[in-house]
Design an enzyme around this catalytic site. Structure first.
Site, PDB file in Angstrom:
ATOM      1  N   THR A   1      -0.656  -4.894   5.763  1.00 40.71           N
ATOM      2  CA  THR A   1      -0.055  -3.563   5.894  1.00 40.71           C
ATOM      3  C   THR A   1      -1.110  -2.458   5.758  1.00 40.71           C
ATOM      4  O   THR A   1      -2.179  -2.686   5.175  1.00 40.71           O
ATOM      5  CB  THR A   1       1.005  -3.363   4.790  1.00 40.71           C
ATOM      6  OG1 THR A   1       1.752  -2.187   5.045  1.00 40.71           O
ATOM      7  CG2 THR A   1       0.381  -3.245   3.414  1.00 40.71           C
TER       8      THR A   1
ATOM      9  N   SER B   1       2.442   0.899  10.747  1.00 45.36           N
ATOM     10  CA  SER B   1       2.372   0.539   9.320  1.00 45.36           C
ATOM     11  C   SER B   1       1.436  -0.616   9.036  1.00 45.36           C
ATOM     12  O   SER B   1       1.403  -1.134   7.925  1.00 45.36           O
ATOM     13  CB  SER B   1       3.755   0.146   8.799  1.00 45.36           C
ATOM     14  OG  SER B   1       4.563   1.274   8.716  1.00 45.36           O
TER      15      SER B   1
ATOM     16  N   THR C   1       5.571  -3.327   6.948  1.00 47.41           N
ATOM     17  CA  THR C   1       4.614  -4.391   6.646  1.00 47.41           C
ATOM     18  C   THR C   1       5.025  -5.654   7.367  1.00 47.41           C
ATOM     19  O   THR C   1       6.213  -5.963   7.435  1.00 47.41           O
ATOM     20  CB  THR C   1       4.679  -4.689   5.130  1.00 47.41           C
ATOM     21  OG1 THR C   1       4.174  -3.559   4.459  1.00 47.41           O
ATOM     22  CG2 THR C   1       3.891  -5.917   4.750  1.00 47.41           C
TER      23      THR C   1
ATOM     24  N   ARG D   1      -4.262   4.209  -3.616  1.00 42.63           N
ATOM     25  CA  ARG D   1      -3.025   3.494  -3.939  1.00 42.63           C
ATOM     26  C   ARG D   1      -3.031   2.095  -3.304  1.00 42.63           C
ATOM     27  O   ARG D   1      -3.395   1.903  -2.158  1.00 42.63           O
ATOM     28  CB  ARG D   1      -1.829   4.288  -3.431  1.00 42.63           C
ATOM     29  CG  ARG D   1      -0.472   3.650  -3.693  1.00 42.63           C
ATOM     30  CD  ARG D   1       0.052   2.891  -2.493  1.00 42.63           C
ATOM     31  NE  ARG D   1       1.464   2.522  -2.650  1.00 42.63           N
ATOM     32  CZ  ARG D   1       2.106   1.716  -1.824  1.00 42.63           C
ATOM     33  NH1 ARG D   1       1.496   1.193  -0.792  1.00 42.63           N
ATOM     34  NH2 ARG D   1       3.376   1.427  -2.024  1.00 42.63           N
TER      35      ARG D   1
ATOM     36  N   THR E   1       9.029  -6.393   1.956  1.00 40.97           N
ATOM     37  CA  THR E   1       8.674  -5.161   2.632  1.00 40.97           C
ATOM     38  C   THR E   1       9.456  -4.043   1.953  1.00 40.97           C
ATOM     39  O   THR E   1      10.448  -4.288   1.279  1.00 40.97           O
ATOM     40  CB  THR E   1       8.979  -5.241   4.145  1.00 40.97           C
ATOM     41  OG1 THR E   1       8.608  -4.010   4.767  1.00 40.97           O
ATOM     42  CG2 THR E   1      10.438  -5.528   4.414  1.00 40.97           C
ATOM     43  N   GLY E   2       8.978  -2.825   2.120  1.00 40.87           N
ATOM     44  CA  GLY E   2       9.655  -1.723   1.453  1.00 40.87           C
ATOM     45  C   GLY E   2       8.762  -1.060   0.426  1.00 40.87           C
ATOM     46  O   GLY E   2       7.545  -1.246   0.451  1.00 40.87           O
TER      47      GLY E   2
HETATM   48  N1  ASP Z   1       5.365  -2.722   0.991  1.00 41.93           N
HETATM   49  C1  ASP Z   1       4.409  -1.840   1.613  1.00 41.93           C
HETATM   50  C2  ASP Z   1       3.756  -0.998   0.586  1.00 41.93           C
HETATM   51  O1  ASP Z   1       4.424  -0.500  -0.313  1.00 41.93           O
HETATM   52  C3  ASP Z   1       4.982  -0.952   2.620  1.00 41.93           C
HETATM   53  C4  ASP Z   1       5.655  -1.620   3.745  1.00 41.93           C
HETATM   54  O2  ASP Z   1       6.413  -2.572   3.580  1.00 41.93           O
HETATM   55  O3  ASP Z   1       5.400  -1.168   4.858  1.00 41.93           O
HETATM   56  O4  ASP Z   1       2.589  -0.756   0.708  1.00 41.93           O
END
Ligand code: ASP
Length: 333
Positions: A207, A87, A189, A217, A240-241
């Site tokens: 990330t 990621s 991330t 995106r 993160t998320g």
């Molecule tokens: N927050 C990141 C995103 O939406 C993804 C992740 O936390 O891996 O790009």
């Protein structure tokens, strides 16, 4: 007053004076000890398991005389370069066109910050973000412009799509369904927060974003206030998320504001996760929604909280390094 009486009085005051000075000094020493015990510095916290080697690198950088900003940069570069970290950076899962596109940002205790988004072909976006912060009048560069800037600063363009990630993408194409797998595909991330010996805060976040996203995106991670935020008077937070949910709620900035209002880092993270849940419980994203925050305050307290179970973070302080589980709202199996 006779000379003898004067002498006794002066001597008595002198002794009292000395005693008072001694008592004061002792109090000060004790106070210093208390302060030392209370303030856990330096302190580094970092999202997910890959946060562990990253935090170790950051710690080592501090020990070798690097500043907070050098430390967070060097720390997250470990994850960026790791092809097994799916990621972040090199080896990250691509978008639905098979392109690895990167988001990153960095921030220091003066509120200086730099960010890159939708950057392709550069292994260390965090270092480009740092250059944006230090060598441009701007905060954020994106896409082709960010790439051209990186190349002008001597970064090399390279292929970041590993064979493994390419195979996973080809497999995904068979069904082409965008439904991120919680705790696996849409968040790993690395967000890193650091409180240095002087009590100053630094942060970095990097990330490859959500796997199988639309080309172009941009998530929360390069957005100051969403994926990362700090106020050197208060504390720092990283997310993160599912980036969309974090952006909708200005997540990290809000966590810092909750700490400003007096909440502990863990309570502040919980408050904003609860808010995100409230706003999303009837939302189409809810099915695969996971968000997690980590936070640290000026007193060296730290904490984390996520919507669903399974989120952990690395801590590195004078006691060494370890993983800690974040609190969570609901179970995920
Ligand atoms: N927050 C990141 C995103 O939406 C993804 C992740 O936390 O891996 O790009």
């Amino acid at each position: 007053m006779s000379d003898r009486r004067k002498f006794i009085k002066t001597a008595a005051f002198g002794t009292m004076g000395l005693a008072t000075v001694y008592a004061c000094q002792q109090k000060k020493e004790e106070k210093k000890d208390v302060v030392k015990k209370e303030l856990n510095k330096p302190l580094i916290i970092s999202t997910w398991k890959h946060g562990l080697p990253a935090a170790e690198k950051a710690w080592e950088t501090l020990n070798n005389g690097g500043g907070g900003i050098d430390a967070v940069e060097a720390g997250v570069m470990i994850s960026e370069a790791d092809p097994n970290e799916r990621s972040v950076g090199y080896g990250g899962l691509p978008d639905r066109e098979g392109k690895v596109t990167l988001d990153a940002c960095i921030m220091n205790s003066n509120s200086d910050c730099g960010s890159v988004s939708f950057l392709q072909g550069i292994k260390h976006p965090i270092s480009v973000a740092r250059k944006v912060m230090e060598e441009t009048p701007h905060v954020m560069l994106s896409g082709k412009g960010a790439l051209n800037f990186a190349l002008s600063k001597g970064f090399k363009e390279e292929n970041l799509l590993t064979e493994k990630s390419k195979k996973d993408w080809e497999k995904w194409l068979e069904k082409s369904k965008y439904k991120p797998v919680i705790n696996i595909e849409n968040h790993d991330t690395i967000g890193m927060l650091l409180l240095d010996e002087n009590g100053d805060l630094f942060g970095a976040c990097t990330t490859s974003g959500a796997a199988w996203k639309l080309h172009g995106r941009v998530g929360d991670s390069p957005i100051i206030g969403a994926g990362l935020f700090l106020d050197n008077e208060v504390g720092a937070a990283a997310a993160t998320g599912l980036g969309e949910a974090v952006i909708r709620t200005a997540g990290s900035a809000m966590v810092v504001e909750q700490m400003r209002l007096g909440k502990s880092p863990a309570e502040a993270c919980k408050e904003i996760v609860e808010r995100i849940y409230k706003k999303h419980r009837n939302h189409k994203d809810m099915e695969y929604l996971q968000v997690g925050f980590i936070a640290v305050n000026k007193n060296g307290e730290y904490g984390g909280y996520s919507l669903r179970s399974g989120f952990d973070f690395a801590v590195h302080d004078n006691k060494g390094s370890r993983m800690e589980n974040a609190g969570f709202k609901m179970e995920w199996n």
